[in-house]
Design a protein around this motif. Structure first.
Motif, PDB file in Angstrom:
ATOM      1  N   THR A  23      38.887  42.373  29.000  1.00  0.00           N
ATOM      2  CA  THR A  23      39.251  41.326  29.958  1.00  0.00           C
ATOM      3  C   THR A  23      40.315  40.414  29.370  1.00  0.00           C
ATOM      4  OG1 THR A  23      37.029  41.368  30.909  1.00  0.00           O
ATOM      5  CG2 THR A  23      38.376  39.452  31.379  1.00  0.00           C
ATOM      6  N   TRP A  24      40.145  40.041  28.097  1.00  0.00           N
ATOM      7  CA  TRP A  24      41.138  39.195  27.426  1.00  0.00           C
ATOM      8  C   TRP A  24      42.461  39.931  27.298  1.00  0.00           C
ATOM      9  CZ3 TRP A  24      43.674  40.010  22.761  1.00  0.00           C
ATOM     10  CH2 TRP A  24      44.420  38.930  22.277  1.00  0.00           C
ATOM     11  N   ARG A  25      42.404  41.201  26.879  1.00  0.00           N
ATOM     12  CA  ARG A  25      43.637  41.972  26.737  1.00  0.00           C
ATOM     13  C   ARG A  25      44.353  42.129  28.081  1.00  0.00           C
ATOM     14  NH1 ARG A  25      40.291  45.135  23.372  1.00  0.00           N
ATOM     15  NH2 ARG A  25      40.060  46.701  25.018  1.00  0.00           N
ATOM     16  N   LEU A  26      43.555  42.292  29.135  1.00  0.00           N
ATOM     17  CA  LEU A  26      44.131  42.426  30.471  1.00  0.00           C
ATOM     18  C   LEU A  26      44.900  41.168  30.849  1.00  0.00           C
ATOM     19  CD1 LEU A  26      44.154  44.341  32.986  1.00  0.00           C
ATOM     20  CD2 LEU A  26      42.190  43.040  33.817  1.00  0.00           C
ATOM     21  N   GLN A  27      44.314  40.007  30.577  1.00  0.00           N
ATOM     22  CA  GLN A  27      44.967  38.747  30.907  1.00  0.00           C
ATOM     23  C   GLN A  27      46.221  38.528  30.071  1.00  0.00           C
ATOM     24  OE1 GLN A  27      41.715  36.057  30.207  1.00  0.00           O
ATOM     25  NE2 GLN A  27      40.793  36.406  32.228  1.00  0.00           N
ATOM     26  N   GLU A  28      46.181  38.964  28.796  1.00  0.00           N
ATOM     27  CA  GLU A  28      47.317  38.776  27.903  1.00  0.00           C
ATOM     28  C   GLU A  28      48.476  39.720  28.224  1.00  0.00           C
ATOM     29  OE1 GLU A  28      47.905  36.701  25.055  1.00  0.00           O
ATOM     30  OE2 GLU A  28      46.336  35.537  26.074  1.00  0.00           O
ATOM     31  N   VAL A  33      48.455  41.647  37.262  1.00  0.00           N
ATOM     32  CA  VAL A  33      47.679  42.673  37.960  1.00  0.00           C
ATOM     33  C   VAL A  33      46.459  42.039  38.618  1.00  0.00           C
ATOM     34  CG1 VAL A  33      46.329  44.779  37.678  1.00  0.00           C
ATOM     35  CG2 VAL A  33      48.432  44.457  36.371  1.00  0.00           C
ATOM     36  N   GLN A  34      46.291  42.313  39.904  1.00  0.00           N
ATOM     37  CA  GLN A  34      45.126  41.786  40.610  1.00  0.00           C
ATOM     38  C   GLN A  34      43.891  42.594  40.235  1.00  0.00           C
ATOM     39  OE1 GLN A  34      45.536  41.616  44.839  1.00  0.00           O
ATOM     40  NE2 GLN A  34      43.503  40.731  45.166  1.00  0.00           N
ATOM     41  N   ALA A  35      42.850  41.894  39.836  1.00  0.00           N
ATOM     42  CA  ALA A  35      41.593  42.536  39.435  1.00  0.00           C
ATOM     43  C   ALA A  35      40.510  42.180  40.436  1.00  0.00           C
ATOM     44  CB  ALA A  35      41.190  42.086  38.032  1.00  0.00           C
ATOM     45  N   GLU A  36      39.961  43.181  41.075  1.00  0.00           N
ATOM     46  CA  GLU A  36      38.870  42.979  42.023  1.00  0.00           C
ATOM     47  C   GLU A  36      37.537  43.064  41.272  1.00  0.00           C
ATOM     48  OE1 GLU A  36      39.214  42.109  45.034  1.00  0.00           O
ATOM     49  OE2 GLU A  36      41.282  42.640  45.556  1.00  0.00           O
ATOM     50  N   VAL A  37      36.739  42.030  41.373  1.00  0.00           N
ATOM     51  CA  VAL A  37      35.428  41.992  40.713  1.00  0.00           C
ATOM     52  C   VAL A  37      34.440  42.798  41.558  1.00  0.00           C
ATOM     53  CG1 VAL A  37      33.570  40.521  39.841  1.00  0.00           C
ATOM     54  CG2 VAL A  37      35.956  39.743  39.731  1.00  0.00           C
ATOM     55  N   LEU A  38      33.957  43.889  41.030  1.00  0.00           N
ATOM     56  CA  LEU A  38      33.140  44.808  41.832  1.00  0.00           C
ATOM     57  C   LEU A  38      31.848  44.151  42.319  1.00  0.00           C
ATOM     58  CD1 LEU A  38      33.319  47.740  42.845  1.00  0.00           C
ATOM     59  CD2 LEU A  38      31.830  48.395  40.951  1.00  0.00           C
ATOM     60  N   PHE A  39      31.285  43.244  41.527  1.00  0.00           N
ATOM     61  CA  PHE A  39      30.010  42.616  41.909  1.00  0.00           C
ATOM     62  C   PHE A  39      30.170  41.565  43.000  1.00  0.00           C
ATOM     63  CE2 PHE A  39      27.542  43.403  37.659  1.00  0.00           C
ATOM     64  CZ  PHE A  39      27.606  44.759  37.901  1.00  0.00           C
ATOM     65  N   ASP A  40      31.404  41.115  43.257  1.00  0.00           N
ATOM     66  CA  ASP A  40      31.607  40.140  44.332  1.00  0.00           C
ATOM     67  C   ASP A  40      31.138  40.728  45.656  1.00  0.00           C
ATOM     68  OD1 ASP A  40      32.617  38.301  42.599  1.00  0.00           O
ATOM     69  OD2 ASP A  40      34.690  38.401  43.324  1.00  0.00           O
ATOM     70  N   ASP A  41      30.629  39.864  46.537  1.00  0.00           N
ATOM     71  CA  ASP A  41      30.160  40.268  47.869  1.00  0.00           C
ATOM     72  C   ASP A  41      29.003  41.265  47.801  1.00  0.00           C
ATOM     73  OD1 ASP A  41      32.110  38.671  49.119  1.00  0.00           O
ATOM     74  OD2 ASP A  41      33.601  40.264  48.929  1.00  0.00           O
ATOM     75  N   THR A  42      28.260  41.255  46.701  1.00  0.00           N
ATOM     76  CA  THR A  42      27.037  42.049  46.576  1.00  0.00           C
ATOM     77  C   THR A  42      25.929  41.137  46.064  1.00  0.00           C
ATOM     78  OG1 THR A  42      27.200  42.716  44.239  1.00  0.00           O
ATOM     79  CG2 THR A  42      28.506  43.984  45.834  1.00  0.00           C
TER      80      THR A  42
END
Length: 263
Positions: A23-28, A33-42
């Protein structure tokens, strides 16, 4: 069929629990890049920090290369799908919660490369068509825990058979074979962790695990106690279980017999 011949967008379902630093590497490295949180709306939305992330690889070309060059730093599933982002997310979220038997519900962490290596192997073509749904192909770098123990992990690939099936239900029931495969995954992972913790050969420990389960030590605490005892007495032979004794009582009986105490 190679990934390049399939129509559709490429996505990475990043297994954040397996690599929290991702997650940190992704932000850096891929802040745009848009990241969809899979647990959202569940019902798992409160555990968002432990959720896998769905990333559109069309917007992160460099990440595609990293997934192949260093797949263990970017674990998860590479998906190819012609569905919209909303349709794909809805399907992936339906896959999260499954039913075991009549009354038990569980989280299916299919996005973990090890779990995927067992779970999808437990699907026949019809089941695979249902579980993959709008996903044309899924790839991941992984294998079984036994594969990991001998350093033989590799790229796995499944193409959707595309058979006519009903859509995946909410809290879809797992077949007996799928449940057996997932149970095998948990047991082999436990044996692998033992081998790492005490520096012993994985295959020897797995053999001892199987022996203990064959004697009725199926609960984890009992299985662990059995393994400790067995490792201390590698050449001992199990004595017959006295009638009416519980698995715990039988383990105590073996301990006394192997240590020379009264039966």
């Amino acid at each position: 069929m190679s990934a390049g011949t399939l129509a559709g967008s490429h996505w990475l379902l990043l297994d954040v629990p397996s690599a929290p630093d991702a997650t940190w590497r992704l932000q850096e490295q891929f802040a745009g890049v848009q990241a969809e949180v899979l647990f959202d709306d569940t019902e798992l939305h409160g555990l968002g920090e432990h959720s896998p992330l769905l990333l559109d690889l069309r917007r992160a070309g460099g990440l595609v290369s990293l997934c192949h060059l260093d797949p263990q730093a970017w674990p998860g599933l590479v998906l190819i799908s012609s569905a919209s982002a909303e349709q794909l997310l809805a399907h992936l979220r339906r896959m999260l919660t499954v039913t075991l038997g009549l009354h038990h519900k569980a989280l299916l962490n299919y996005y973990n490369p090890h779990t995927a290596s067992y779970f999808f192997d437990g699907c026949d073509p019809q089941e695979l068509s249902c579980w993959l749904g709008p996903i044309s192909q899924v790839r991941w770098f992984g294998g079984t825990w036994a594969d990991r123990a001998i350093g033989s992990l590799g790229w796995q690939q499944l193409t959707n058979p595309g058979l006519p099936v009903t859509a995946l239900e909410n809290e879809h029931s797992l077949s007996d074979r799928q449940q057996c495969q997932l149970q095998q995954c948990l047991l082999e992972r436990h044996a692998w962790r033992w081998s790492r913790a005490i520096g012993r050969d994985y295959h020897l420990l797995w053999k001892r695990f199987q022996e203990g389960m064959g004697l009725g030590f199926t609960e984890q605490a009992l299985l662990d106690d059995w393994l400790w005892l067995r490792l201390q007495h590698p050449d001992a032979r199990p004595v017959p279980k006295l009638e009416g004794r519980s698995p715990r009582e039988y383990l105590d009986q073996l301990r006394r017999a192997w240590q020379g105490g009264p039966g």
